[in-house]
Design a protein around this motif. Structure first.
Motif, mmCIF file in Angstrom:
data_model
loop_
_atom_site.group_PDB
_atom_site.id
_atom_site.type_symbol
_atom_site.label_atom_id
_atom_site.label_comp_id
_atom_site.label_asym_id
_atom_site.label_seq_id
_atom_site.Cartn_x
_atom_site.Cartn_y
_atom_site.Cartn_z
ATOM 1 N N MET A 145 0.820 -1.206 0.000
ATOM 2 C CA MET A 145 0.000 0.000 0.000
ATOM 3 C C MET A 145 0.859 1.263 0.000
ATOM 4 N N PHE A 146 1.996 1.229 0.666
ATOM 5 C CA PHE A 146 2.896 2.376 0.665
ATOM 6 C C PHE A 146 3.414 2.655 -0.738
ATOM 7 N N ALA A 147 3.756 1.592 -1.461
ATOM 8 C CA ALA A 147 4.226 1.762 -2.842
ATOM 9 C C ALA A 147 3.125 2.342 -3.717
ATOM 10 N N ILE A 148 1.901 1.874 -3.549
ATOM 11 C CA ILE A 148 0.788 2.416 -4.331
ATOM 12 C C ILE A 148 0.582 3.888 -4.011
ATOM 13 N N GLY A 149 0.700 4.237 -2.730
ATOM 14 C CA GLY A 149 0.556 5.637 -2.336
ATOM 15 C C GLY A 149 1.629 6.528 -2.940
ATOM 16 N N ARG A 150 2.838 6.007 -3.061
ATOM 17 C CA ARG A 150 3.922 6.812 -3.655
ATOM 18 C C ARG A 150 3.749 6.972 -5.158
ATOM 19 N N TRP A 151 3.166 5.967 -5.790
ATOM 20 C CA TRP A 151 2.958 6.041 -7.241
ATOM 21 C C TRP A 151 1.730 6.866 -7.609
ATOM 22 N N ALA A 152 0.849 7.100 -6.646
ATOM 23 C CA ALA A 152 -0.405 7.804 -6.940
ATOM 24 C C ALA A 152 -0.117 9.214 -7.454
ATOM 25 N N PRO A 153 -0.915 9.697 -8.414
ATOM 26 C CA PRO A 153 -0.689 11.035 -8.961
ATOM 27 C C PRO A 153 -0.981 12.143 -7.962
ATOM 28 N N PHE A 154 -1.789 11.867 -6.947
ATOM 29 C CA PHE A 154 -2.083 12.854 -5.919
ATOM 30 C C PHE A 154 -1.573 12.332 -4.588
ATOM 31 N N ARG A 155 -1.252 13.236 -3.685
ATOM 32 C CA ARG A 155 -0.782 12.825 -2.364
ATOM 33 C C ARG A 155 -1.913 12.104 -1.629
ATOM 34 N N GLN A 156 -1.640 10.897 -1.145
ATOM 35 C CA GLN A 156 -2.682 10.055 -0.560
ATOM 36 C C GLN A 156 -2.277 9.624 0.853
ATOM 37 N N PRO A 157 -2.875 10.193 1.905
ATOM 38 C CA PRO A 157 -2.573 9.748 3.266
ATOM 39 C C PRO A 157 -3.305 8.456 3.606
ATOM 40 N N GLY A 158 -2.776 7.729 4.580
ATOM 41 C CA GLY A 158 -3.478 6.577 5.113
ATOM 42 C C GLY A 158 -3.174 5.250 4.460
ATOM 43 N N PHE A 159 -2.366 5.220 3.396
ATOM 44 C CA PHE A 159 -2.116 3.963 2.694
ATOM 45 C C PHE A 159 -1.392 2.953 3.574
ATOM 46 N N LEU A 160 -0.376 3.404 4.283
ATOM 47 C CA LEU A 160 0.439 2.493 5.081
ATOM 48 C C LEU A 160 -0.389 1.839 6.183
ATOM 49 N N LEU A 161 -1.177 2.624 6.887
ATOM 50 C CA LEU A 161 -2.025 2.084 7.937
ATOM 51 C C LEU A 161 -3.061 1.119 7.370
ATOM 52 N N ALA A 162 -3.650 1.468 6.244
ATOM 53 C CA ALA A 162 -4.642 0.594 5.618
ATOM 54 C C ALA A 162 -4.024 -0.730 5.192
ATOM 55 N N GLY A 163 -2.809 -0.695 4.671
ATOM 56 C CA GLY A 163 -2.138 -1.923 4.261
ATOM 57 C C GLY A 163 -1.865 -2.850 5.427
ATOM 58 N N ALA A 164 -1.453 -2.267 6.564
ATOM 59 C CA ALA A 164 -1.204 -3.085 7.746
ATOM 60 C C ALA A 164 -2.493 -3.737 8.246
ATOM 61 N N ALA A 165 -3.576 -2.955 8.307
ATOM 62 C CA ALA A 165 -4.861 -3.498 8.760
ATOM 63 C C ALA A 165 -5.374 -4.568 7.808
#
Length: 445
Positions: A145-165
């Motif tokens: 999820m962190f990698a997807i968040g970094r590749w996203a065209p817009f800044r996206q908070p919460g990816f890392l926490l969502a991936g862990a859950a």
């Protein structure tokens, strides 16, 4: 409103709507990816344990050679080839959540680390380590999820926490526990603006697991009931004993992770691979003493104890605890969730010799919750995950009470939860936030 202002207004609203829907879509696709990764890790874990079982069928004494060599190889790979993949992986994700920027987080939750986690976790189980796959799934899920968040065209908070859950939800097939774990253990706080997205990722991961492997309860369904009355005395007794045991486990693990003082600590720091091999030898000796029952995640043994499908080996709990502790302090990649549940089941089954009037199924569930709470000091997650894994709603109240008592007992031994204590070492490496804490010497859990 002029046409130009009207068009500009709708243009702004369109961009906001596009960002919002892209964000939701990315979370859902990320959840699907985490679910697939969890299924892959479950398959590899089962295959590795079966392969090690075939080795033991030739001779149980082969473990004295295979297990130490496997531990040495696993730690060498984790330190030299895939750094930051050691241990369960949950402390790395917690540390990454606390770091201030993306670049600082990347070394802890990169796709390279995720790949290494899968590979080396499998190596550990292939040689008989007493570890689980659920903790590693959290780090793998967070990394995806962190990698997807970094590749996203817009800044996206919460990816890392969502991936862990989502990793917890997919690993145990417990969606509610995944959400609770994200709130209680991973973040210790909760941003309401990301709650729907996190739940969406958990749903996507859960549906992916459901579609591929079907609907199942991790330990099967139970109908255990604790009758109101004298049988309830087992709740505080079992909770205190298992909570203290779990707290002691955590205290020893934190001590080794931060580095033992004196000559012994210096030797371990200089020879981490040799130390890991010695730990592997200790696990092999535990295996021989327990008739090969302590290797792997402990899933089969815990399930058998819960459902009373075989005679209870009353030495299983202590030997499993020793093997899991040796596996953990060695620093090789692998989780402690599933082994902790197995240890709790084993220790609780021993209490059945004293509390003969208490249903064994109810006693074992209380032991599982209590020991897991003692280790991680996350009582809500512990009783929710156990309830979901067994689909036993009649035991919710006793499990809640046991979790709270075990949490208090554990804090008498170790004041801080295991994962958050270990996460400080990673924070120390990347930012000077905990000046009193020492970084992990050689092995990183």
């Amino acid at each position: 409103m002029s046409f130009s202002r009207h068009a500009a207004h709708w243009g702004v609203r369109s961009r906001i709507a596009l960002k919002r829907w892209m964000r939701r879509t990315l979370f859902l696709f990320g959840g699907i990816a985490v679910g697939l990764a969890a299924i892959l890790m479950a398959f590899l874990a089962d295959y590795a344990q079966a392969a090690f079982g075939r080795v033991l069928s030739l001779s149980p004494y082969l473990a004295l050679l295979v297990t130490p060599l496997g531990f040495g190889l696993a730690l060498w790979l984790a330190v030299r080839v895939f750094p930051n993949s050691q241990g369960s992986g949950i402390p790395q994700v917690i540390a990454a959540l606390r770091l201030p920027d993306q670049e600082a987080r990347a070394p802890l939750v990169s796709l390279r680390v995720a790949l290494g986690k899968i590979i080396v976790m499998t190596v550990g189980l292939l040689c008989g380590a007493s570890t689980g796959r659920e903790g590693p799934t959290v780090q793998v899920g967070g990394s995806i999820m962190f990698a997807i968040g970094r590749w996203a065209p817009f800044r996206q908070p919460g990816f890392l926490l969502a991936g862990a859950a989502a990793g917890v939800a997919a690993a145990f097939n417990t969606p509610l526990a995944g959400i609770v774990f994200g709130i209680e253990e991973m973040s210790r706080s909760f941003e309401m603006r990301t709650s729907g997205l996190i739940i969406g990722a958990v749903i996507a991961a859960g549906l992916t697991s459901l579609a591929v492997v079907g609907d199942y309860n991790y330990f099967g369904s139970t109908a255990a009931v604790l009758p109101l009355g004298g049988a309830w005395i087992v709740v505080p007794v079992c909770a205190v004993l298992c909570g203290l045991a779990g707290g002691l486990f955590s205290r020893i693990l934190i001590l080794f992770a931060r580095g033992l003082p004196g000559v012994v600590g210096a030797w371990i720091k200089q020879h981490p691979v040799v130390f890991a091999m010695l730990c592997g030898l200790g696990v092999a000796l535990c295996g021989l003493a327990s008739h090969d029952h302590v290797y792997g995640t402990g899933y089969e043994q815990a399930r058998a104890i819960i459902h009373a499908t075989s005679s209870v080996d009353h030495a299983f709990g202590p030997w499993k605890l020793a093997a899991t502790l040796l596996s953990a302090i060695s620093g090789i990649p692998g989780g402690i969730f599933a082994p902790s549940l197995a240890i709790g089941a084993g220790l609780a089954s021993d209490l059945s010799l004293v509390f003969t009037h208490v249903p064994i199924g109810a006693l074992v569930l209380i032991g599982m919750v209590s020991y897991l709470t003692g280790v991680v000091q996350a009582p809500i997650t512990s009783f929710v995950i156990t309830s979901e894994m067994t689909n036993d709603h009649a035991m919710v109240i006793p499990l809640m009470a046991a979790a709270l008592i075990a949490n208090a007992a554990s804090k008498m031994v170790v004041p801080e939860g295991l994962y958050h204590a270990l996460a400080k070492s990673f924070l120390k490496t990347h930012a000077d936030r905990e000046p009193r804490e020492k970084p992990i010497p050689g092995l990183t859990l």
